[in-house]
Design an enzyme around this catalytic site. Sequence first.
Site, mmCIF file in Angstrom:
data_model
loop_
_atom_site.group_PDB
_atom_site.id
_atom_site.type_symbol
_atom_site.label_atom_id
_atom_site.label_comp_id
_atom_site.label_asym_id
_atom_site.label_seq_id
_atom_site.Cartn_x
_atom_site.Cartn_y
_atom_site.Cartn_z
ATOM 1 N N LEU A 1 -121.984 -9.367 -139.360
ATOM 2 C CA LEU A 1 -121.361 -10.603 -138.867
ATOM 3 C C LEU A 1 -121.749 -10.894 -137.417
ATOM 4 O O LEU A 1 -121.764 -9.988 -136.585
ATOM 5 C CB LEU A 1 -119.829 -10.436 -138.939
ATOM 6 N N ASP B 1 -104.845 -21.275 -131.803
ATOM 7 C CA ASP B 1 -103.838 -21.911 -130.947
ATOM 8 C C ASP B 1 -102.434 -21.433 -131.305
ATOM 9 O O ASP B 1 -102.170 -21.058 -132.448
ATOM 10 C CB ASP B 1 -103.952 -23.439 -131.100
ATOM 11 N N HIS C 1 -100.673 -13.868 -125.947
ATOM 12 C CA HIS C 1 -102.125 -13.636 -125.879
ATOM 13 C C HIS C 1 -102.442 -12.208 -126.334
ATOM 14 O O HIS C 1 -103.428 -11.980 -127.033
ATOM 15 C CB HIS C 1 -102.654 -13.885 -124.460
HETATM 16 C C1 IPE Z 1 -107.606 -25.078 -127.448
HETATM 17 O O1 IPE Z 1 -106.240 -24.839 -127.302
HETATM 18 C C2 IPE Z 1 -108.389 -24.029 -126.712
HETATM 19 C C3 IPE Z 1 -108.320 -22.684 -127.285
HETATM 20 C C4 IPE Z 1 -107.733 -22.356 -128.396
HETATM 21 C C5 IPE Z 1 -108.998 -21.659 -126.520
HETATM 22 P P1 IPE Z 1 -105.391 -25.572 -126.177
HETATM 23 O O2 IPE Z 1 -104.000 -25.091 -126.313
HETATM 24 O O3 IPE Z 1 -106.023 -25.423 -124.855
HETATM 25 O O4 IPE Z 1 -105.531 -27.094 -126.620
HETATM 26 P P2 IPE Z 1 -104.592 -28.348 -126.296
HETATM 27 O O5 IPE Z 1 -104.403 -28.375 -124.820
HETATM 28 O O6 IPE Z 1 -103.306 -28.147 -126.998
HETATM 29 O O7 IPE Z 1 -105.345 -29.523 -126.839
HETATM 30 C C1 IPE Z 2 -104.193 -20.408 -127.497
HETATM 31 O O1 IPE Z 2 -102.818 -20.360 -127.374
HETATM 32 C C2 IPE Z 2 -104.899 -19.475 -126.532
HETATM 33 C C3 IPE Z 2 -105.551 -20.153 -125.389
HETATM 34 C C4 IPE Z 2 -105.674 -21.452 -125.247
HETATM 35 C C5 IPE Z 2 -106.110 -19.299 -124.339
HETATM 36 P P1 IPE Z 2 -102.051 -21.219 -126.290
HETATM 37 O O2 IPE Z 2 -101.972 -20.418 -125.034
HETATM 38 O O3 IPE Z 2 -102.654 -22.563 -126.150
HETATM 39 O O4 IPE Z 2 -100.612 -21.330 -126.932
HETATM 40 P P2 IPE Z 2 -99.684 -22.635 -127.011
HETATM 41 O O5 IPE Z 2 -100.522 -23.715 -127.602
HETATM 42 O O6 IPE Z 2 -99.259 -22.946 -125.608
HETATM 43 O O7 IPE Z 2 -98.564 -22.233 -127.889
HETATM 44 MG MG MG Z 3 -102.392 -24.311 -127.088
#
Ligand code: IPE
Ligand code: IPE
Ligand code: MG
Length: 246
Positions: free
Chosen positions: A131, A20, A37
């Site tokens: 892995l 995240d 990303h």
């Molecule tokens: C969780 O992250 C999903 C992934 C890392 C793919 P999110 O950014 O979607 O989660 P929330 O919305 O903060 O809970």
């Molecule tokens: C995690 O990073 C990747 C996905 C959920 C696809 P985020 O896109 O949720 O990044 P933040 O949480 O908004 O910083």
């Molecule tokens: Mg996120």
Amino acid sequence: MYKEQLTTDRLPEHVAIIMDGNGRWAKKQGLARVFGHQKGVETVHEITTAAAELGLKYLTLYTFSTENWNRPKEEVDAIMTLLVDTIAKERPTLMKNNVRLLTIGDTNRLPDEARKKYLQLIDDTAGNTGLSLVLALSYSSRWEITEAMKRIAHKVESGEMKADDITEQTLTDNMTTACIPDPDLLIRTSGEYRISNFLLWQLAYSEMYFTDCYWPEFTREEFYKALVDYAQRERRFGKTSEQIQK
Ligand code: IPE
Ligand code: IPE
Ligand code: MG
């Protein structure tokens, strides 16, 4: 240096990661979310390679959740394009490192091109013995549990099994993770302290590790640090410390 502190007998067999913070990392640099990303994919490359080198058996990465389909279309499209690009780019590394790619999640929801290339790569790596890299893609735990319940209900309906024969193992066997042991360690980056619909059944006894690091800045050293932290824990599974140390 944390790597030197690692001993093979205290390594987890299965690490799961909620990757995240890509968007916030990009914003911090004054960039659009998609750059986060892109940078996040580099971290995936690094951490997968590190896990393979350490000899871990399973690495599960929460890549895209069921709920992530609700993000703005431009972002979802950009992530799907990135998936296709990454499949092409990472193929040699997976082969070189003997990594077997597995997937959990609703692959049917992926756009055609992404799905085909993704399933092809899974097929191509099926014979690798190092892995196992499990991508949770279009995955959510409540989706998975609902699907498992449906499968079990069908078996009961058809007389293949009795309702009273349902055990914990029946549920485990009907999850998308049926062939994968439960995670020993869960890592979540970006300073959030939640599970976000990830592996609710499987994380029952996993150790949790949270770090403020955004995923694009999560280095090998941060990964080793989490593993050192894990190595110092005592997993009791409901028993007493004395029972464990016997
Ligand atoms: C969780 O992250 C999903 C992934 C890392 C793919 P999110 O950014 O979607 O989660 P929330 O919305 O903060 O809970
Ligand atoms: C995690 O990073 C990747 C996905 C959920 C696809 P985020 O896109 O949720 O990044 P933040 O949480 O908004 O910083
Ligand atoms: Mg996120």
